[in-house]
Scaffold this active site. Structure first.
Site, PDB file in Angstrom:
ATOM      1  N   SER A 238       0.834  -1.208  -0.046  1.00 16.76           N
ATOM      2  CA  SER A 238       0.013   0.111   0.050  1.00 16.76           C
ATOM      3  C   SER A 238       0.840   1.231  -0.140  1.00 16.76           C
ATOM      4  O   SER A 238       1.713   1.229  -0.906  1.00 16.76           O
ATOM      5  CB  SER A 238      -0.876   0.044   1.297  1.00 16.76           C
ATOM      6  OG  SER A 238      -2.012   0.835   1.028  1.00 16.76           O
ATOM      7  N   ASP A 347      -9.731  -4.194  -5.741  1.00 16.39           N
ATOM      8  CA  ASP A 347      -9.246  -3.199  -4.929  1.00 16.39           C
ATOM      9  C   ASP A 347     -10.134  -1.820  -4.999  1.00 16.39           C
ATOM     10  O   ASP A 347     -10.054  -1.320  -6.283  1.00 16.39           O
ATOM     11  CB  ASP A 347      -7.574  -3.124  -5.238  1.00 16.39           C
ATOM     12  CG  ASP A 347      -7.259  -2.192  -3.988  1.00 16.39           C
ATOM     13  OD1 ASP A 347      -7.801  -1.356  -3.160  1.00 16.39           O
ATOM     14  OD2 ASP A 347      -6.140  -2.348  -3.746  1.00 16.39           O
ATOM     15  N   HIS A 379      -8.223  -4.818  -1.417  1.00 13.87           N
ATOM     16  CA  HIS A 379      -6.916  -4.149  -0.896  1.00 13.87           C
ATOM     17  C   HIS A 379      -6.423  -4.922   0.598  1.00 13.87           C
ATOM     18  O   HIS A 379      -7.177  -5.238   1.338  1.00 13.87           O
ATOM     19  CB  HIS A 379      -7.236  -2.562  -0.477  1.00 13.87           C
ATOM     20  CG  HIS A 379      -6.118  -1.785  -0.233  1.00 13.87           C
ATOM     21  ND1 HIS A 379      -5.480  -1.347  -1.187  1.00 13.87           N
ATOM     22  CD2 HIS A 379      -5.588  -1.330   1.064  1.00 13.87           C
ATOM     23  CE1 HIS A 379      -4.325  -0.669  -0.901  1.00 13.87           C
ATOM     24  NE2 HIS A 379      -4.466  -0.313   0.411  1.00 13.87           N
TER      25      HIS A 379
END
Length: 408
Positions: A238, A347, A379
């Site tokens: 991320s 995501d 995600h």
């Protein structure tokens, strides 16, 4: 019909219908988390695990369908038919991630293991770091890293991975996903899981330099930790994936070197490879992707866009130059380190369109870049360590690191 027979039939009907409804409840909850969009951080995390462990929901839905059919045959016509229909729909919804995972695994040539399916999340591990070290002091801030060494060190200098945690640039800490560190050491790498300065205030000019400082520290101390300075990879998830890409791509780039100098006195900060798990390439492009109405407040004001605003200090309209400077895609060129980018196709925080676009541009630039999209995954899918998404990610990362920094 005797009274006793009617009574036993009624009891059997009610029992099987009760079993069907009891099994349908968890199936409906799992299916809803898979199908419906999430509107809060809590529902996002629940949706991640619902998708990764949807097989459990499928088993519940199958049991509910079977029991409802039996109840229907025993005379529970309306309730049995309704329960059977709902359970059958849930069965379809919960099987979609499983079927999609197997399709992706065949495409990637990765065998999936049901024996490894039920494991503790990536936030747990059987061991801790071997040491915690200060790699820089900046003003009154002490930056730390955790050292994870292989249990059976090689006789020769081995590879290393500098790991950068996620948390939308505003939260998180080193070793927050220790199972990754443990797994990497099992493959012969020494792992340096680092802290970096978090926003707010805006740290887009600082955090990338912290990562480069950490890489330089590892290179300077390579022999001390049994590491080959020419076999170091950066890896992050991320926001950490974004910082890993940015640090890797700006090292050796004149513009990038000037924009993000290491935040400590150091020498060479180059790496041999970089791995990004669902990290953004183009911050302005990602920011401008449509935010769905059901998550508008959460993604705009809290997570997502709100954290980009904290990181950069303003919107793309006001800080367009900063967004460009802080985007790894700005420095994408033929000689960037070999890159593996892994993205969830479902995501809704870091949309896959950004990763797909970067993969196209990397191909056009002639860069060594592999983009892997796991269709059903959301995600942070790798938090579910035993899930099929994490299994595919580990296989891809293991193969990539074997070929780039020669891990075991």
């Amino acid at each position: 019909m005797p009274v006793k027979t009617r009574l036993s039939g009624r009891l059997a009907r009610r029992f099987t219908l009760g079993v069907a409804i009891a099994a349908a409840v968890p199936a409906v909850l799992v299916a809803a988390l898979i199908v419906l969009p999430f509107s809060t951080r809590t529902f996002w995390l629940l949706a991640v695990f619902a998708r990764e462990y949807s097989l459990l929901g499928a088993l519940a839905a199958l049991a509910a369908t079977a029991a409802a059919v039996v109840a229907l045959r025993l005379g529970a016509r309306r309730a049995g038919a309704m329960t059977a229909a709902v359970a059958a729909l849930c069965l379809v919804a919960t099987l979609v991630p499983v079927v999609t995972a197997h399709h992706d695994a065949r495409r990637l040539g990765v065998p999936l293991s049901y024996a490894d399916y039920f494991q503790r999340p990536a936030t747990t591990a059987d061991r801790g770091p071997d040491a915690t070290v200060t790699y820089a002091r900046i003003g009154g801030t002490e930056l730390l890293l955790d050292v994870w060494r292989p249990r059976s060190p090689a006789e020769k200098l081995g590879p290393a991975v500098v790991f950068v945690h996620g948390g939308s640039w505003t939260k998180g800490r080193r070793s927050m996903t220790p199972r990754w560190n443990e797994w990497l050491t099992e493959h012969g790498a020494t792992v340096f899981d680092i802290d970096y300065r978090l926003a707010p205030p805006a740290t887009w000019t600082q955090a990338p330099g912290d990562v480069r400082c950490a890489v330089g520290w590892v290179r300077r101390n390579a022999v001390r930790y049994g590491v080959d300075a020419g076999r170091i990879a950066l890896m992050g998830m991320s926001a950490g994936g974004h910082l890993a890409l940015l640090a890797a791509y700006t090292s050796g780039d004149t513009v990038g070197e000037n924009a993000f100098p290491p935040s400590c006195e150091t020498g060479d900060t180059s790496v041999s490879a970089v791995v990004s798990l669902y990290g953004p390439y183009d911050l302005a492009y990602s920011y401008d992707l449509a935010v769905p109405w059901w998550a508008a407040k959460w993604l705009s004001d809290g997570e997502g866009r709100g954290m980009v605003l904290d990181f950069i200090g303003g919107s793309p309209e006001k800080e367009r130059a900063a967004y460009k400077t802080a985007s790894p895609i700005t420095y994408l060129r033929a000689d960037v380190p070999p890159t593996l980018s892994i993205q969830g196709g479902h995501d809704q925080i870091e949309y896959p369109d950004d990763g797909r676009r970067a993969a196209r541009l990397a191909h056009e630039a002639g860069a060594s870049h592999r983009y892997v999209e796991i269709g059903y995954a959301g995600h942070a899918f790798d938090l579910a360590w035993g899930g099929f998404g994490a299994q595919m990610a580990r296989a891809e990362i293991g193969d990539f690191l074997r070929h780039t920094i020669r891990t075991g």
